[in-house]
Scaffold this motif. Structure first.
Motif, mmCIF file in Angstrom:
data_model
loop_
_atom_site.group_PDB
_atom_site.id
_atom_site.type_symbol
_atom_site.label_atom_id
_atom_site.label_comp_id
_atom_site.label_asym_id
_atom_site.label_seq_id
_atom_site.Cartn_x
_atom_site.Cartn_y
_atom_site.Cartn_z
ATOM 1 N N UNK A 154 0.830 -1.207 0.000
ATOM 2 C CA UNK A 154 0.000 0.000 0.000
ATOM 3 C C UNK A 154 0.867 1.260 0.000
ATOM 4 N N UNK A 155 2.004 1.190 0.662
ATOM 5 C CA UNK A 155 2.899 2.338 0.682
ATOM 6 C C UNK A 155 3.377 2.684 -0.724
ATOM 7 N N UNK A 156 3.572 1.691 -1.559
ATOM 8 C CA UNK A 156 3.962 1.952 -2.952
ATOM 9 C C UNK A 156 2.870 2.725 -3.681
ATOM 10 N N UNK A 168 3.189 6.451 -5.136
ATOM 11 C CA UNK A 168 2.976 6.643 -6.574
ATOM 12 C C UNK A 168 2.003 7.803 -6.811
ATOM 13 N N UNK A 169 0.909 7.834 -6.040
ATOM 14 C CA UNK A 169 -0.050 8.933 -6.186
ATOM 15 C C UNK A 169 0.551 10.254 -5.722
ATOM 16 N N UNK A 195 10.632 1.294 0.298
ATOM 17 C CA UNK A 195 9.604 0.443 -0.267
ATOM 18 C C UNK A 195 9.966 -0.076 -1.650
ATOM 19 N N UNK A 196 10.949 0.539 -2.293
ATOM 20 C CA UNK A 196 11.385 0.065 -3.599
ATOM 21 C C UNK A 196 12.728 -0.657 -3.511
ATOM 22 N N UNK A 197 13.177 -0.962 -2.321
ATOM 23 C CA UNK A 197 14.456 -1.644 -2.172
ATOM 24 C C UNK A 197 14.351 -3.077 -2.661
ATOM 25 N N UNK A 198 15.509 -3.672 -2.868
ATOM 26 C CA UNK A 198 15.520 -5.037 -3.389
ATOM 27 C C UNK A 198 14.915 -6.034 -2.407
ATOM 28 N N UNK A 236 -3.537 11.392 -1.043
ATOM 29 C CA UNK A 236 -4.018 12.327 -2.064
ATOM 30 C C UNK A 236 -3.969 11.622 -3.414
ATOM 31 N N UNK A 237 -4.918 11.949 -4.263
ATOM 32 C CA UNK A 237 -4.937 11.332 -5.587
ATOM 33 C C UNK A 237 -4.015 12.105 -6.520
#
Length: 543
Positions: free
Chosen positions: A329-331, A335-336, A397-400, A467-468
């Motif tokens: 969910x954090x991703x 992203x938003x 959150x984007x780590x390997x 936020x969107x």
């Protein structure tokens, strides 16, 4: 023999003994002594590791690294020291005799006035606390978003006095919502003002129905991965949701559950919803959050929902399995947020290119909203387990390692989540518009899932501060930080306990009545239920 002759003989014997001792090739003084004589002398001693089997000793022990003094020289217990060596001369000369007169007065005179004036308090100071607090003294708050001026069809919120609050939900038109994509018995009207079979409810110690189950629910994990396309993560205004892709063939399989009371066997999981705080309550107690697993029974045209309470505590460790869901969910959250940032940069560039007052006003309006969002986005300062923002940043959150974890199959009924095989059950409704009655068979697990306080804070941050891509806050929570429907009029519910069935593992090992002491799912420790439930008059109290 004369006295002089005896003295000469003794001196000669002693001299020969020390000459032989100095000529010995032994490594330690113990080689020159009979070990048997050391057994019961009570002296502190350390033996080499290879000698511990040969010499047993009952005296106090000394560390091998402890220093001792031999002829005024410090040495370890196993360091060779020549017993005939001469001691060195003192390295420092003796100090001078004391002077006859005292030292001179200080060179600096004291100041006339104190450098800091004394403070004065009207109240006595409070005594210090016995132990420092682990969590913030005040929980972080999440401001309530403004209601839209012209809300879209289907809009509702959780503000009591709002025209769109829970008491006005019966006016909500929700023909195109998620639930209407399934073939339900009665899906043509809004039933939020119906007083029959509405959810959520309060469950407690006196159920009025009998357990309908003959064995524990038997889940299968399926083949879906948390970061895969078959588990779609959604940050919605009133919940966090994961939508499971429907089965299209033999493989891959979605998560599924075998309920003994369904009449058809295994049913596929359709979605997972997370509400904050819990919607159902136990004897009036509301929990920090509630995670609801929905499966759809096409033969009965009805959902079966398994509900887990999430309970945060300062003593709880991080729930590693549930953290994978939070990271996913954090991703979506990041992203938003990034899309919003890119849009704000584009609008800022446009504002410098045009001199129109309307354009500048549009920028100012959106900037205010954008800045308010980031003022609330300081939740990491209240972290109780992780001390740096690295644990919650986009890079984390984007780590390997996180990518690898999210690439593995995610089991909804992992032992970190499911702590019991027993539950309260009843027939109710959806907990949001259209509130279709008798559309959900609820099963509320009687042992909560432990999470850390920081994990609860992450859930709240993702839902309440989202936020969107247009930089609009999406949450519809109220001033209490809640997206939980108030409990409805109690309906008839039942409770399954150990009197009705035990876990499949217990049944295999000890028979239908289970083991004593009992154990839990997957041979894990047995967790007692939240409350001891006394069943209907025909049933005995649960163990």
């Amino acid at each position: 023999m004369s006295m002089i002759s005896r003295m000469r003989s003794t001196l000669l014997t002693t001299t020969l003994y020390f000459v032989n001792l100095r000529a010995s090739t032994s490594r330690t003084w113990m080689d020159c002594i009979d070990p048997e004589s050391l057994k019961e002398d009570g002296m502190p001693r350390v033996y080499p590791k290879e000698d511990t089997d040969d010499v047993q000793y009952s005296g106090p022990m000394i560390s091998r690294n402890e220093e001792i003094s031999i002829h005024g020289t410090s040495a370890s217990l196993f360091e060779e020291v020549d017993p005939f060596r001469f001691t060195d001369s003192p390295s420092v000369a003796p100090s001078l005799p004391p002077s006859d007169y005292p030292t001179v007065l200080p060179s600096i005179s004291p100041s006339d006035f104190p450098s800091v004036s004394p403070t004065m308090s009207m109240e006595p100071t409070r005594p210090p606390t016995k132990q420092p607090t682990r969590s913030p003294t005040t929980s972080p708050t999440f401001s309530v978003p403004n209601e839209p001026r012209n809300p879209e069809e289907g809009y509702f919120n959780y503000v009591d006095k709002s025209d769109y609050g829970p008491h006005q939900w019966h006016k909500v038109v929700s023909d195109g919502d998620f639930w209407h994509t399934f073939d339900l018995k009665d899906s043509g009207s809004n039933q939020c003002d119906d007083n029959k079979d509405q959810s959520p409810i309060d469950v407690c110690v006196h159920p009025r129905g009998n357990c309908k189950e003959t064995h524990e629910m038997r889940p299968k994990s399926g083949d879906y991965r948390m970061n895969g396309e078959f588990m779609m993560k959604q940050i919605l205004p009133n919940k966090l949701r994961i939508v499971m892709a429907p089965r299209t063939g033999e493989e891959p399989d979605p998560p599924m559950v075998d309920f003994s009371s369904n009449g058809r066997g295994i049913t596929d999981m359709t979605n997972i919803d997370i509400k904050i705080p819990s919607e159902h309550t136990v004897c009036g107690r509301r929990f920090d959050a509630e995670m609801q697993y929905f499966t759809y029974h096409p033969g009965r045209h009805k959902f079966v929902a398994v509900s887990f309470f999430l309970e945060a505590s300062p003593t709880n460790l991080r729930n590693e399995h549930l953290q994978k869901m939070i990271d996913a969910f954090r991703r979506e959250y990041n992203r938003d947020k990034k899309k919003c940032e890119e849009k704000m940069k584009m609008m800022s560039s446009a504002a410098h290119s045009f001199a129109s007052g309307g354009t500048n006003r549009m920028l100012e309006d959106n900037s205010t909203l954008y800045e308010g969002f980031f003022q609330d986005d300081d939740w990491h300062e209240h972290a109780t387990e992780e001390s740096t923002i690295n644990s919650i940043s986009e890079e984390y959150t984007h780590s390997r390692s996180i990518h690898r974890e999210l690439s593995m199959k995610w089991h909804p009924f992992h032992p970190d989540i499911q702590k019991t095989v027993h539950f309260w059950g009843y027939d109710g409704s959806f907990t949001e518009p259209p509130c279709t009655s008798d559309s959900v068979s609820w099963k509320i697990m009687d042992v909560p899932t432990p999470i850390s306080e920081f994990q609860l804070l992450q859930f709240k941050q993702i839902l309440f501060n989202h936020v969107d891509e247009n930089c609009r806050r999406t949450s519809v929570h109220n001033s209490d930080g809640s997206v939980a429907r108030p409990t409805q009029k109690s309906t008839k519910y039942y409770k399954c306990t150990r009197d009705n069935y035990v876990s499949d593992e217990e049944r295999t090992i000890c028979g239908d009545r289970g083991c004593n002491p009992p154990f839990g799912e997957g041979l894990n420790p047995y967790y007692p239920p939240l409350v001891d439930v006394t069943g209907p008059p025909t049933r005995s109290p649960s163990n």
